[in-house]
Design a protein around this motif. Structure first.
Motif, PDB file in Angstrom:
ATOM      1  N   ASN A  70      -2.977   9.074   9.152  1.00 35.41           N
ATOM      2  CA  ASN A  70      -1.620   9.721   8.809  1.00 35.41           C
ATOM      3  C   ASN A  70      -0.663  10.329   9.916  1.00 35.41           C
ATOM      4  OD1 ASN A  70      -0.415  12.504   8.510  1.00 35.41           O
ATOM      5  ND2 ASN A  70      -2.471  13.337   6.953  1.00 35.41           N
ATOM      6  N   SER A  78      -7.160   6.763   4.809  1.00 35.47           N
ATOM      7  CA  SER A  78      -6.583   7.733   3.426  1.00 35.47           C
ATOM      8  C   SER A  78      -7.143   5.981   1.977  1.00 35.47           C
ATOM      9  CB  SER A  78      -5.677   8.288   2.473  1.00 35.47           C
ATOM     10  OG  SER A  78      -4.349   7.445   2.720  1.00 35.47           O
ATOM     11  N   LEU A 179      -3.622   8.658  -1.522  1.00 36.29           N
ATOM     12  CA  LEU A 179      -4.044   9.873  -1.078  1.00 36.29           C
ATOM     13  C   LEU A 179      -4.739  10.917  -0.541  1.00 36.29           C
ATOM     14  CD1 LEU A 179       0.051  10.412  -0.429  1.00 36.29           C
ATOM     15  CD2 LEU A 179      -1.158   9.383   1.188  1.00 36.29           C
ATOM     16  N   ARG A 181      -7.515  10.348  -1.761  1.00 39.76           N
ATOM     17  CA  ARG A 181      -8.960  10.100  -1.336  1.00 39.76           C
ATOM     18  C   ARG A 181      -9.206   8.958   0.156  1.00 39.76           C
ATOM     19  NH1 ARG A 181      -8.312   6.559  -6.216  1.00 39.76           N
ATOM     20  NH2 ARG A 181      -7.234   5.017  -4.798  1.00 39.76           N
ATOM     21  N   ALA A 182      -9.399  10.701   0.583  1.00 35.96           N
ATOM     22  CA  ALA A 182      -9.001  10.568   2.394  1.00 35.96           C
ATOM     23  C   ALA A 182      -9.836  10.233   2.673  1.00 35.96           C
ATOM     24  CB  ALA A 182      -8.085  11.945   2.873  1.00 35.96           C
TER      25      ALA A 182
END
Length: 184
Positions: A70, A78, A179, A181-182
């Protein structure tokens, strides 16, 4: 006492509400519809572009792929970032490059749930130990309608960018679910 016509009316409204909910629900994806996802093909095109820029470096030693992170929190990734990394690595391997599988290494910075995050100061050492000619890394940033991804091949030590590619993914249900489920 409940009047019969009120009970019948309430039952009809309840049935209609149930039907409306069922009608609005998206059907379960099938293997056929899942196979039509452009996600893997897009990541393969990214790898192919990086390979075209990088040249025939397949003979120059193995490559390392770091987890795509990120851009707003470089120590976080993620499911999206991890899958991009895996698919790019797979494509490089399919094209004849030797790839170092970092999940089996204990001497690399690994943050639980994040993947193979490699800090800049560690890239040189990890590449040296693995005799890697380059590191593939990337970042993503989110906007309302899209996810912007940047991928690079970097020469360790000198930190020269040898190849780069930018692309955009739609912020659809598939991408948004990856996204969110980081840290799982």
């Amino acid at each position: 006492m409940i009047k019969p016509y009120l009970f019948a009316g309430a039952a009809a409204v309840g049935l209609l509400a149930g039907c409306a909910t069922e009608a609005n629900r998206a059907p379960e994806p099938t293997y056929e519809t899942a196979a039509k996802s452009e996600f893997v093909a897009t990541n393969y095109r990214v790898a192919d572009s990086l390979i075209a820029q990088f040249g025939s470096g397949a003979e120059g030693g193995p490559l390392i792929v770091a987890t795509v992170v990120n851009i707003d929190a470089l120590d976080q990734s993620s499911t999206l970032g991890r899958l991009i990394s895996e698919q790019v690595s797979a494509r490089f391997s399919q094209r004849g490059f030797s790839m170092v599988e970092m999940k089996f290494r204990s001497n690399v910075y690994m943050k639980r749930g994040e993947g193979e995050l490699i800090l800049t100061r560690e890239i040189t050492e990890v590449a040296r130990v693995n005799k890697a000619q380059a590191v593939i890394l990337g970042s993503y940033g989110m906007s309302g309608a899209a996810v912007y991804v940047n991928m690079k091949i970097v020469q360790p030590g000198a930190n020269y960018v040898l190849a780069a590619y930018d692309y955009v993914l739609p912020s659809n249900n598939e991408i948004r679910s990856m996204l969110t489920r980081a840290n799982r």
